[in-house]
Enzyme design. Structure first.
Site, mmCIF file in Angstrom:
data_model
loop_
_atom_site.group_PDB
_atom_site.id
_atom_site.type_symbol
_atom_site.label_atom_id
_atom_site.label_comp_id
_atom_site.label_asym_id
_atom_site.label_seq_id
_atom_site.Cartn_x
_atom_site.Cartn_y
_atom_site.Cartn_z
ATOM 1 N N ASP B 510 -4.776 11.927 -6.794
ATOM 2 C CA ASP B 510 -4.056 10.336 -5.179
ATOM 3 C C ASP B 510 -3.584 9.426 -6.439
ATOM 4 O O ASP B 510 -3.650 8.975 -7.523
ATOM 5 C CB ASP B 510 -4.476 10.401 -4.380
ATOM 6 N N ASP B 586 0.722 9.018 3.298
ATOM 7 C CA ASP B 586 0.075 8.069 3.926
ATOM 8 C C ASP B 586 1.331 8.504 5.311
ATOM 9 O O ASP B 586 1.383 7.375 5.035
ATOM 10 C CB ASP B 586 0.217 7.022 3.337
#
Lengths: 535, 912
Positions: B510, B586
């Site tokens: 990430d 996200d």
């Protein structure tokens, strides 16, 4: 697996023997794989098989042929062919298990006898039913013993709880009686006070007039005395000498920069001109002077304003007062008799400096004539007694309120949890100390500081099957970017009152595990029947 | 005030601002080169080919390209590649410094094709490769690409070609001031030699080096591609209405918005221009910040429409694209299709297809920021089992680490990671843990100390170790461009190095845009320095790709090159599919985000990255029950299926809901698991052919004008069509059935047929997801529920044979060991099923073998012939067997009971 933990109230040796006998019996009855003894008769090899739901009849050879014919899964008790099938493992030496068919031949040994995995040649499930059964039996015994001891303690808890509650109830009765008496007394005292004050009023009327006149006179004198200063100031401000002071004239004077931002705004100037744009001398004297004077004094250093301006201070006082009604109505009396109201003593002290500013004061009493003085004294006494009676009533009332609140709390079906109220239980992990105050609140405190975080206030019991299995504490401190903190306390039977773990499954939603003998309630018969069924 | 507190405060403010403020990211106007290039005036065109200076080889033609105004010589090379592909390359002949050329994106050196010279004169040369022809025009400089006789694409048709040559800075009037924002010289844009954005200063030591060019696509109706954007699949016109061009610059955009052309986490600079008759693809292999302006003639102004109306001329449809990049070279690939299917395959062949992933990774993943400790992980899995929800993978976000130090475990919460993994693998589950590229600057942390002493970190403009702010606080960033660093990094995944991991732990990369909380636009300053002295501006968009290469190689090495790695990444670039799966970052628990997960993943799929999904449930905020159920139903039809949630959200594991909700989620999960053989087969076919696993309708129905804008519907392979319900409280949805009157689509639940003749309103309850099998396809399924996909490998198959108008159907099934590379040694079986004239038969496609105990338990013929009494199975091993058959509900299907034949054993089943 759940079922292994079920506790039953039987001598466990007899129980083991029973199991063994049953298992010997069951294993001798021929039946398809995965079928329990109780259902064996439904599978008759001599006949065609009808699905339990009656939807289809198939040759017996299609039982457990690894193809799902029946919608209810009844034709495949021993394979994974039906999505809704049940595989029964005998688990000799341990508790039988109804296994979901999706666990059959999936390479994972689910039954302790290994019977669910019969296809995979490479997979050898060891039969550890006896060991597991032994452990389970020991555990069951431990649980049973715990339950036995626990339920004994629970009984004591319950008795104490009932007693506590009874005491509270009695106390309440008592207080209620006291309240009636005290209220009667209060009424009486109020009457006396009223009478005394009426008389006092009459006597003081004369003095009030005099006082009023004196006050006025004083004011006029004051005005007269300051008039030259006012005129002088007016002329000073009236820089263009047109007989008016206007906004622009005030704007040039730093005195009026109330917010100290370096310039006098129009609004600021207007304030001193009594919200006019310009004023003549008389208006100046009458309306503006009172606003201007304090600032001149500040400038001259002869006056120190109270913190904040007057308006704010007044507001604060009202907000602070516990019983504002009382205070406003009886303001006058209070000022004259500062000692009477004991309740508000602290406030009284705070007000002292202001009292000096005010001309009306209690120490003007000596000037009363003797008769008046007597009347005033009598009235003072009556008031004193009235307030004392009132305090008594209030004290009783708040005590009643507390008890009523207490009596409203659900301390369990037999008041077995009442004894926990008023105590606290701590749990420490690597970062925090948690404190559970049953029926009150929960606190979290970092080990390294005393900064307390409120994790919730007692709300209710919220268990689903057993109401008294979960306590809920809500409305704790708010989280940054999140909800108000809340806590669920899972209550289970244990020999002592103890928080055994604390976690935070979701942000700001805490979970406590709490053991207590109060939760050691003996099982009802239903669950025992369950176990017997499986045999 | 204490300085550290002050710093913290500043950061908090930065963070708070980041949460809401779009102005933290540049518009084209705020980006100097975009501003410059967008204002390019064609009339000032100054580029000409010098056809007298020309070299021709078997595969390429090389010509001098002159910038006449600045008198700079460029090298223009056109190369013919295999599969209807051309490569156009332009660089300076003698650049002041070398210009960056991206390497990591291509799957090796492209295969060249023969190029023939057809014609040559002073104005142009004409070359040919296969059926395709290219006309190279000298002045004005222009390249025309013909697919057959059809003009498909024109490079520099509008004359926007710009190649800013590297130069020394002219001394400005008052000496050495470096304030490029002042005193622009003549046409110079402020910001050519230094640029400010917010509080950040970009020193730009090499000055201007931007490149731009335009493409015109005659007859094109739509353009697709250019992921990653939170936008519809069909690209919008960006040259009107104050819009910004599509931006490609990998960024960590907090709470990204939808319907915008803003850059987000990934950049895949491939674009497809589509017309009903053909498709052309263009890939610009460039890793710098890039902007692409799109003009679609259908969005043209009223005047031109009126003109065409009055003149009676049908206005010709076309799409224009203007590519602009901050630095690098022109390294351009043109895919001449001629179909979309072909163009996508050509692109995917160039950048590589995804190797078939491990079977488990196509199953369901359960994640949350964060599962708090080992107990938490165990409990969640137990609850999944207790409630019979299948689950293959548990995920751990950053909190499992010891103080955000990657490759470590929290010593209290995750004290026994190996035991935890054993608990998971005991029921066939795996674990994925997060590893981000930022490294905590903490004394005693081995990774930091080794990186410092070995000089493995990215440097700032002054050649000191760059220090930025991320999860751990002060952090530095590994320079994955250095082969030594990648070698070192991949070594960190060794089981004895990353102590506490086993072979069943896989990795999530990430924050690898890279995300730098206090950097410009939340990323690394462009004047930071990488291996080989490249500035960050040259390589930005491939940083994430190189990070994942390190991880991929680490997992490969860890298993002795035996097991296929599984890596999930957020940042990605062209070619990322060779190493990783991606997710859409996200997102939020909103209906709109659910809806956009489909076009976002479809665009990625066209960009070669099929293994794509969105956080089920939405990352930010709390989904209500309806949204959560719809998300599980939708996610089941995207390749990567993972639920994930922000740390501030409420728990939302499916077992926490009432039984109705649980049943629907369980059904969605079971539907996914039942179709895993289809997904796995599609991934195998993707690896072989480059065809995407999920496809927009336009992919298979390219001439149907009605499907050009449909991106709320998708095809899984060519056989399954899904129209997920992404609207709140929907009682019906409109489903478009493509293919014409001869195409039949069967509802997967009741086999109700629909003809391919357009839109139909389909009633939907909360239980209903419109999913259809295409008539003519055979779908192999595993219908037995299991708690994990890894436990289903011996389970039997059910074949769903959906008949077309000719009463025939076909399908494929791929089987191997589900985890290793043995398939590369021909250890697999690839089965072809055909149904024709009442006979279903199977045969093995390749000369490969694999041993499995899986068998055929049931065949369901959808839309069967009438009057069938029974069936006869014939196979080598079973001989001849009679099988029972039963017609089901309204005779829409016929079930053949228990053929019982092994899938390895070719068979025929004859209906009688």
């Amino acid at each position: 697996m759940r079922r292994q933990l079920l506790t039953i109230n039987l001598n466990h040796y007899i129980f083991i023997i029973l199991i063994v006998i049953c298992q010997i019996l069951t294993s001798e009855v021929p039946r398809p794989r995965g079928v329990s003894l109780s259902r064996a008769s439904l599978y008759n090899p001599e006949k065609d098989f009808m699905c339990f739901d009656g939807s289809l009849t198939i040759p017996f050879s299609q039982i457990n042929d690894d193809y799902c014919d029946c919608l209810d899964g009844s034709d495949e008790p021993g394979t994974s062919a039906c999505p809704n099938g049940i595989f029964y493992c005998t688990n000799a030496g341990h508790t039988p298990l109804n296994l979901d068919s999706s666990r059959v031949n999936d390479g994972v040994c689910d039954c302790c006898d290994g019977s669910d995995e019969y296809l995979n040649m490479h997979l050898k499930c060891t039969n550890n039913c006896f060991e597991l059964g032994q452990t389970a039996r020991e555990e069951r015994q431990r649980q049973a013993e715990l339950l036995k001891i626990g339920s004994q303690i629970r009984l004591e808890f319950s008795q104490k709880g009932i007693q506590l509650k009874q005491e509270k109830k009695e106390k309440l009765n008592d207080l209620q009686k006291q309240q009636t008496e005290a209220e009667y007394l209060l009424n009486e005292k109020e009457g006396f006070k009223k009478e005394a004050e009426e008389l006092e009023g009459k006597f003081l009327e004369h003095y009030k007039k005099i006082e009023e006149e004196e006050r006025k006179k004083k004011e006029e004198e004051e005005l007269e005395r300051s008039r030259p200063e006012m005129i002088e100031t007016f002329n000073k401000y009236d820089s263009n000498q047109d007989g008016f002071v206007d906004i622009s004239e005030l704007q040039s004077r730093a005195t009026f920069d109330r917010d100290r931002n370096g310039e006098v705004s129009e609004d600021e100037a207007k304030f001193f001109l009594n919200e006019e744009t310009s004023v003549d001398l008389e208006t100046f004297i009458k309306s503006c002077w009172v606003r201007i004077k304090p600032f001149l004094m500040i400038e001259a250093g002869t006056f120190k304003p109270p913190a904040g301006d007057n308006g704010e201070a007044d507001q604060e006082q009202t907000a602070d007062a516990t019983e504002p009604e009382h205070e406003e109505v009886e303001d006058l009396n209070e000022k004259e008799h500062p000692d009477i109201d004991g309740e508000d003593e602290e406030e009284e002290e705070e007000e002292e400096p202001q009292e000096e500013v005010k001309p009306v004061s209690a120490n003007s009493s000596p000037k009363y004539d003797e008769e008046t003085q007597k009347v005033v004294d009598a009235a003072n006494d009556a008031r004193k007694e009235y307030y004392s009676a009132k305090d008594t009533v209030n004290n009783i009332k708040s005590e009643i309120k507390d008890i009523e609140r207490y009596l409203e709390i659900d301390f369990g079906s037999d008041d077995e949890y009442a004894i926990l109220e008023g105590s606290s239980f701590e749990y420490t992990d690597h970062e925090y100390i948690y404190k559970l105050y049953p029926f009150n609140k929960i606190i979290q405190q970092p080990k390294s500081s005393s900064l307390e975080t409120h994790l919730g206030t007692w709300s209710d019991w919220i268990g689903t099957q057993d109401k008294y299995s979960i306590m809920h504490y809500t409305n704790g401190h708010s989280c940054w970017n999140g909800p108000q903190r809340s806590t669920k306390v899972y209550v289970t039977c244990g020999s002592e009152n103890k928080v055994t773990s604390v976690s935070e499954p979701s942000k700001c939603e805490y979970q406590f595990d709490f053991t207590t003998p109060a939760a050691c309630k003996e099982q009802t018969n239903d669950s025992e029947n369950d176990v017997h069924d499986e045999l | 005030m204490d300085t550290s507190i002050r710093l913290l405060l500043v950061l908090c403010l930065l963070h708070a601002a980041r949460a809401v403020d779009q102005s933290n990211f540049k518009t084209c106007d705020q980006s100097s080169f975009c501003r410059r290039l967008r204002a390019t005036k064609p009339e000032e065109r100054s580029y000409e080919l010098n056809l007298s200076n020309l070299q021709i080889s078997d595969n390429a033609v090389e010509i001098e390209l002159l910038n006449k105004i600045d008198d700079v010589s460029l090298k223009f090379v056109l190369t013919a590649l295999a599969d209807n592909t051309f490569r156009v390359f332009v660089d300076e002949i003698k650049p002041l410094y070398p210009r960056y050329q991206v390497e990591g994106s291509l799957n090796g050196e492209p295969q060249v094709a023969r190029l023939e010279l057809l014609d040559r004169n002073n104005e142009e040369i004409v070359v040919k490769s296969g059926e395709n022809k290219v006309i190279i025009k000298a002045a004005p400089f222009k390249i025309e690409f013909y697919s057959g006789a059809k003009l498909s694409a024109v490079l520099n048709g509008r004359g926007l070609f710009t190649f800013e040559h590297l130069r020394n800075k002219k001394p400005s009037g008052d000496g050495e001031t470096d304030l490029g924002d002042q005193a622009p010289q003549e046409s110079e844009d402020p910001g050519m030699w230094s640029e400010n954005f917010k509080s950040h200063h970009d020193r730009k030591p090499r000055g201007p080096e931007a490149i731009g060019f335009d493409f015109t696509f005659p007859e094109a109706h739509r353009a697709y591609g250019l992921p990653e954007h939170a936008d519809r699949m069909a690209l919008r016109t960006t040259t009107s209405g104050g819009s910004n061009p599509y931006r490609l610059y990998n960024l960590d955009v907090f709470e990204y918005e939808l319907d915008v052309t803003m850059a987000i986490y990934g950049a895949v600079p491939v674009l497809y221009a589509h017309s009903p008759s053909h498709t052309v693809g263009v890939f610009w292999n460039n890793a710098a910040e890039m902007w692409v302006d799109i003009t679609n003639s259908k969005d043209g102004n009223v005047v031109s429409s009126l003109v065409s109306l009055v003149s009676g001329q049908k206005q010709e449809m076309h799409v224009d694209a203007h590519f602009m990049s901050e630095s690098g070279v022109v390294d351009l690939f043109v895919f001449l299709g001629p179909t979309m299917q072909k163009a996508v395959q050509q692109y995917t062949k160039l950048t590589g297809s995804a190797p078939i992933p491990q079977y488990f990774s196509l199953a369901y993943h359960q994640s949350r920021w964060n599962y708090n400790d080992e107990d938490d992980v165990r409990t969640v899995v137990e609850k999944f089992d207790e409630h019979n929800f299948p689950l293959d993978v548990m995920w751990l976000d950053i909190e499992y680490t010891d103080g955000k130090k990657y490759f470590t475990w929290d010593p209290i919460k995750f004290k026994h990671p190996e035991t935890m993994q054993l608990n998971l693998t005991a029921t066939g589950r795996k674990l994925v843990v997060i590893i981000d590229p930022h490294i905590k600057r903490e004394g005693g942390y081995f990774l930091h100390e080794e990186s410092l002493s070995n000089d493995y970190y990215v440097k700032n403009k002054d050649k000191n170790v760059y220090e930025g702010w991320c999860w751990p606080g002060s952090s530095s960033y590994l320079d994955f461009f250095d082969p030594k660093v990648r070698e070192y990094y991949s070594g960190l995944y060794a089981l004895d190095k990353f102590v506490g991991t086993t072979k069943d732990v896989y990795i999530w990369n990430d924050m690898n845009e890279p995300s730098v909380f206090n950097g410009p636009e939340v990323t690394m300053p462009k004047d930071c320095l990488h291996y080989g002295d490249w500035e960050h501006r040259h390589v930005h968009n491939v940083y994430g790709l190189y990070h994942t290469v390190g991880t991929f190689e680490g997992l490969l090495k860890r298993s002795g090159n035996k097991l296929r790695p599984f890596v999930l990444t957020r940042a990605h670039f062209a070619g990322s599919q060779r190493y990783t799966a991606v997710w859409t970052g996200d997102n939020a628990a909103e209906w709109s985000h659910l809806a956009y997960s489909i076009p976002m993943c479809l665009s990625e799929a066209l960009g070669g990255i099929s293994f794509c999904g969105a956080d089920v449930g939405g990352f930010f905020k709390n989904p209500d029950e309806e949204l959560l159920q719809r998300w599980y139903q939708t996610g089941a039809w995207l390749p990567f299926y993972r639920a994930h949630a922000h740390i501030d959200t409420k728990r939302r594991e499916p077992y926490l809901y009432n039984s109705d909700v649980q049943n629907r989620i369980r059904n969605a999960l079971r539907q996914r698991y039942a179709h895993l053989p289809v997904w796995y087969t599609l991934f195998h076919e993707h690896e072989e052919t480059g065809e995407p696993v999920i496809r927009p309708l336009v992919y298979h129905y390219p001439s149907d004008l009605n499907v050009f804008d449909i991106d709320n519907q998708l095809l899984v392979g060519s056989s399954i069509m899904v129209r997920p319900v992404t609207e709140s409280r929907a009682s019906s949805v409109s489903v478009y059935f493509p293919g014409g009157p001869n195409e039949i689509w069967y509802d997967v639940e009741d086999f109700k047929p629909f003809r391919g003749t357009g839109s139909i309103n389909i009633p939907v309850s909360m239980d209903k997801v419109p999913v259809y099998y295409r008539g003519g396809s055979i779908i192999p399924r595993k219908d037995r529920p299991r708690r994990a996909s890894t436990l289903t490998h011996d389970d039997p198959f059910t074949l769903y044979v959906a008949l077309d108008d000719n009463k025939s159907a076909k399908g494929t099934l791929y089987i191997d060991d589900n985890e290793s590379y043995d398939y590369k040694n021909n250890l697999y079986i690839y089965i072809k099923f055909t149904y024709k004239d009442g006979v279903l038969s199977s045969s093995l496609i390749d000369d490969a073998r694999f041993s499995t105990s899986a068998w055929i338990e049931r065949v369901v013929i959808i839309n069967p012939p009438s009057g069938i009494k029974h069936a006869t199975l014939k196979s080598k091993k079973l001989g001849t067997t009679k099988l029972q058959t039963t017609y089901d509900g309204e005779n829409r299907s016929l079930t053949i009971r228990k053929p019982g034949v092994s899938v390895m054993d070719p068979f025929t089943i004859t209906l009688q």
